[in-house]
Design an enzyme around this catalytic site. Structure first.
Site, mmCIF file in Angstrom:
data_model
loop_
_atom_site.group_PDB
_atom_site.id
_atom_site.type_symbol
_atom_site.label_atom_id
_atom_site.label_comp_id
_atom_site.label_asym_id
_atom_site.label_seq_id
_atom_site.Cartn_x
_atom_site.Cartn_y
_atom_site.Cartn_z
ATOM 1 N N TRP A 58 0.863 -1.187 0.000
ATOM 2 C CA TRP A 58 0.000 0.000 0.000
ATOM 3 C C TRP A 58 0.896 1.232 0.000
ATOM 4 O O TRP A 58 1.814 1.332 0.812
ATOM 5 C CB TRP A 58 -0.920 0.039 1.227
ATOM 6 C CG TRP A 58 -1.605 1.371 1.305
ATOM 7 C CD1 TRP A 58 -2.585 1.839 0.468
ATOM 8 C CD2 TRP A 58 -1.299 2.463 2.198
ATOM 9 N NE1 TRP A 58 -2.916 3.139 0.792
ATOM 10 C CE2 TRP A 58 -2.152 3.541 1.847
ATOM 11 C CE3 TRP A 58 -0.400 2.624 3.250
ATOM 12 C CZ2 TRP A 58 -2.121 4.774 2.523
ATOM 13 C CZ3 TRP A 58 -0.364 3.845 3.930
ATOM 14 C CH2 TRP A 58 -1.229 4.906 3.566
ATOM 15 N N GLU A 110 -2.974 -2.860 -2.506
ATOM 16 C CA GLU A 110 -4.127 -2.287 -1.794
ATOM 17 C C GLU A 110 -4.502 -0.917 -2.358
ATOM 18 O O GLU A 110 -3.717 0.026 -2.327
ATOM 19 C CB GLU A 110 -3.788 -2.157 -0.293
ATOM 20 C CG GLU A 110 -4.950 -1.623 0.528
ATOM 21 C CD GLU A 110 -4.639 -1.542 2.025
ATOM 22 O OE1 GLU A 110 -3.469 -1.776 2.414
ATOM 23 O OE2 GLU A 110 -5.572 -1.229 2.794
ATOM 24 N N LYS A 121 -6.962 2.628 -2.653
ATOM 25 C CA LYS A 121 -7.544 3.570 -1.705
ATOM 26 C C LYS A 121 -8.210 4.710 -2.458
ATOM 27 O O LYS A 121 -7.803 5.064 -3.560
ATOM 28 C CB LYS A 121 -6.440 4.112 -0.777
ATOM 29 C CG LYS A 121 -6.985 4.832 0.424
ATOM 30 C CD LYS A 121 -5.921 5.068 1.493
ATOM 31 C CE LYS A 121 -6.542 5.825 2.645
ATOM 32 N NZ LYS A 121 -5.652 5.974 3.770
ATOM 33 N N ASP A 146 -9.790 -2.939 1.481
ATOM 34 C CA ASP A 146 -9.881 -2.423 2.851
ATOM 35 C C ASP A 146 -11.272 -1.801 3.011
ATOM 36 O O ASP A 146 -11.696 -0.997 2.174
ATOM 37 C CB ASP A 146 -8.766 -1.377 3.057
ATOM 38 C CG ASP A 146 -8.712 -0.838 4.476
ATOM 39 O OD1 ASP A 146 -9.760 -0.382 4.979
ATOM 40 O OD2 ASP A 146 -7.623 -0.841 5.079
ATOM 41 N N HIS A 168 -11.695 2.037 2.444
ATOM 42 C CA HIS A 168 -11.059 2.717 1.315
ATOM 43 C C HIS A 168 -11.985 3.048 0.158
ATOM 44 O O HIS A 168 -11.549 3.185 -0.983
ATOM 45 C CB HIS A 168 -9.877 1.885 0.816
ATOM 46 C CG HIS A 168 -8.724 1.902 1.764
ATOM 47 N ND1 HIS A 168 -7.456 1.523 1.416
ATOM 48 C CD2 HIS A 168 -8.647 2.277 3.064
ATOM 49 C CE1 HIS A 168 -6.648 1.649 2.452
ATOM 50 N NE2 HIS A 168 -7.353 2.103 3.469
ATOM 51 N N HIS A 176 -8.797 -6.240 4.298
ATOM 52 C CA HIS A 176 -8.386 -5.465 5.466
ATOM 53 C C HIS A 176 -9.665 -5.124 6.206
ATOM 54 O O HIS A 176 -10.392 -4.200 5.834
ATOM 55 C CB HIS A 176 -7.626 -4.202 5.053
ATOM 56 C CG HIS A 176 -6.156 -4.407 5.076
ATOM 57 N ND1 HIS A 176 -5.248 -3.394 4.909
ATOM 58 C CD2 HIS A 176 -5.419 -5.522 5.300
ATOM 59 C CE1 HIS A 176 -4.026 -3.886 5.009
ATOM 60 N NE2 HIS A 176 -4.105 -5.172 5.230
ATOM 61 N N ASP A 188 -11.886 7.086 6.449
ATOM 62 C CA ASP A 188 -11.052 5.907 6.685
ATOM 63 C C ASP A 188 -10.440 6.000 8.085
ATOM 64 O O ASP A 188 -9.233 6.098 8.250
ATOM 65 C CB ASP A 188 -9.970 5.872 5.601
ATOM 66 C CG ASP A 188 -9.050 4.680 5.709
ATOM 67 O OD1 ASP A 188 -9.513 3.623 6.156
ATOM 68 O OD2 ASP A 188 -7.863 4.814 5.350
ATOM 69 N N ASP A 201 -10.339 3.952 10.663
ATOM 70 C CA ASP A 201 -9.728 2.787 11.297
ATOM 71 C C ASP A 201 -10.181 2.574 12.725
ATOM 72 O O ASP A 201 -9.362 2.342 13.628
ATOM 73 C CB ASP A 201 -8.204 2.865 11.200
ATOM 74 C CG ASP A 201 -7.732 2.612 9.776
ATOM 75 O OD1 ASP A 201 -7.887 1.485 9.303
ATOM 76 O OD2 ASP A 201 -7.227 3.555 9.135
ATOM 77 N N ASP A 242 -7.170 -4.459 10.064
ATOM 78 C CA ASP A 242 -6.425 -3.204 9.879
ATOM 79 C C ASP A 242 -7.192 -2.053 10.518
ATOM 80 O O ASP A 242 -8.112 -1.510 9.922
ATOM 81 C CB ASP A 242 -6.197 -2.931 8.387
ATOM 82 C CG ASP A 242 -5.426 -1.637 8.169
ATOM 83 O OD1 ASP A 242 -4.839 -1.127 9.144
ATOM 84 O OD2 ASP A 242 -5.409 -1.118 7.033
HETATM 85 C C1 RNT Z 1 -3.846 2.716 4.840
HETATM 86 C C2 RNT Z 1 -3.975 1.267 4.539
HETATM 87 C C3 RNT Z 1 -2.869 0.411 5.070
HETATM 88 C C4 RNT Z 1 -2.428 0.775 6.475
HETATM 89 C C5 RNT Z 1 -1.453 -0.187 7.102
HETATM 90 C C6 RNT Z 1 -0.805 0.367 8.304
HETATM 91 O O1 RNT Z 1 -4.940 3.426 4.478
HETATM 92 O O2 RNT Z 1 -5.209 0.797 4.979
HETATM 93 O O3 RNT Z 1 -3.225 -0.926 4.976
HETATM 94 O O4 RNT Z 1 -3.514 0.930 7.322
HETATM 95 O O5 RNT Z 1 -0.563 -0.623 6.172
HETATM 96 ZN ZN ZN Z 2 -5.544 -1.315 4.886
#
Ligand code: RNT
Ligand code: ZN
Length: 417
Positions: A183, A224, A226, A257, A260, A284, A292, A294, A324
């Site tokens: 990523w 990955e 985004k 993810d 994303h 993820h 995003d 998290d 994640d």
């Molecule tokens: C970031 C991505 C990525 C990170 C990690 C730490 O937007 O989701 O996967 O969260 O690599």
């Molecule tokens: Zn991620």
């Protein structure tokens, strides 16, 4: 017979009425590995420079005391988390979590810098996954693999290649395939006039990175996508369309993810389409709140929908599940545990669905029954199956594990200042 076992026996009968074998569901949910992300333990800090700033458009908010400061502390914390979880796990490392007294830059990392992690994984009997780290470095800038500066781009290409070799090493040593996730944060605050050039450079960088063939038994590569990040709101080089095309055309994996995409877009809806064109996926599992963000994974509709997709599609072997998220506002061990237990719980719940029955009804055109039944199934006692599953694996239940985390906080993490 314990109360939980009694409740389980009743639940077993209730599910059997729908043709579901709860013992089989437990066995299936138990064996699917879920990859625990190491970065929940220290707010994505890593061990290169203590106190280094987190860049790359991601942010861990909160300052709850007790984050892990060394690889040993992080490993101890992960062991604590693992003791509170049923089922097979892997641990996902980032390149910035190397364990070595020397100063080693990202374009010079080698398997030996991760030897302690491998020894630890072997002892624990679990596999390792890996991630290149493009953020939080003086050369991160706004662009890395899609940078117009050849020196910057070459630095990161070298880093990424080395990470694949480390992934191969993880796979060989642990006997479990490593999934190495790429990523990058590349993008900009305002839309560039030339949106092609960075993407053309990214294709070129990726082709260089993946040129060396590595046995998929040891390492599998995934990319990955985004939609946006902080400071890259208007343009992200590695968008969904970009990596969808790249992964499909190169036969590598794609990472989805949860956070994303646009807020109403779901990854559960994408799995069946993506898997027609890419060999495997890495998920993820996260929770975006408005962006995003998290947040810790909770038992929400999307988590359940994701796990239902995996089970309904019979695609367990082609979907790698990783977590994640990073919450620094509550006890980090609890944050890890809550999310990981929920992911497993949603998986178990998915295995408790009478998939064949529902598919038969759908194929017969009886959508009325499909909807009626899926709604009725929501209130079956799947929680009793989960509780018994945990008890049968000697894993504490909610009230008990929280107590254990509090005790660990008192004895260990609160002393880290
Ligand atoms: C970031 C991505 C990525 C990170 C990690 C730490 O937007 O989701 O996967 O969260 O690599
Ligand atoms: Zn991620």
């Amino acid at each position: 017979m314990s109360t939980k076992q009694k409740a389980y026996e009743i639940a077993k009968e209730r599910f059997a009425a729908y043709g579901v074998d709860t013992d089989a569901a437990i066995a299936l949910a138990d064996k699917k590995p879920i990859s625990l992300h190491c970065w929940q333990g220290d707010d994505v800090g890593g061990f290169e420079n203590p106190g280094a700033e987190l860049t790359g458009g991601i942010q861990a908010t909160g300052n709850y005391p007790g984050k892990a400061r060394t690889p040993d502390e992080l490993r101890a914390d992960i062991e604590k988390v693992l003791s509170l979880l049923p089922g097979e796990h892997k641990v996902s490392l980032h390149a910035s979590y190397l364990d070595t007294p020397e100063k080693v830059d990202r374009d010079a990392i080698e398997p030996k810098h991760f030897a302690s992690w491998v020894e630890w994984a072997k002892q624990g009997g679990f596999g390792l996954d890996f991630n290149q780290t493009f953020f939080s470095h003086p050369l991160s800038g706004d662009f890395s693999l899609s940078s117009a500066d050849e020196n910057v781009r070459n630095f990161w290409i070298e880093h990424a290649k080395r990470c694949r070799k480390i992934g191969e090493y993880f796979g060989k040593e642990t006997g479990k395939t490593c999934v190495t996730n790429l990523w990058i944060h590349d993008g900009c605050k305002e839309a560039p006039i030339d949106k092609f050039a960075p993407r053309e450079r990214l294709v070129d960088s990726l082709d260089k990175i993946f040129a060396e063939k590595i046995d998929k038994k040891y390492n599998k590569d995934t990319v990955e996508c985004k939609l946006f990040g902080i400071g890259s709101e208007a343009y992200v080089t590695g968008s969904h369309e970009f990596y969808m095309g790249y992964a499909a055309s190169r036969g590598i994996l794609a990472t989805l993810d949860v956070g994303h995409f646009h807020p109403t877009e779901t990854i559960s809806g994408k799995i069946s389409a993506m898997l027609l064109f890419v060999p495997e996926l890495l998920l993820h599992v996260s929770r975006p709140v408005r962006w995003d963000s998290d947040h810790v994974v909770i038992m929400d509709d999307e988590l359940m929908a994701i796990m239902n997709e995996v089970v309904r599609g019979g695609i367990e072997d082609r979907v790698n599940i990783g977590l994640d998220y990073f919450d620094a506002s509550i006890n980090r061990i609890a944050a890890w545990t809550i999310g990981a237990r929920n992911a497993r719980k949603a998986l178990l719940r998915a295995y408790l669905e009478p998939v064949k029955l529902l598919k038969d009804l759908e194929n017969a055109g009886d959508n009325t029954s499909v909807l009626a039944l899926t709604e009725e199934l929501k209130s079956l006692p799947w929680g009793d199956v989960w509780d018994w599953y945990c008890e049968s694996k000697n894993v504490p239940d909610g009230a008990a594990w929280i107590k254990e985390v509090k005790a660990y906080e008192k004895e260990v993490t609160s002393k880290r200042v």
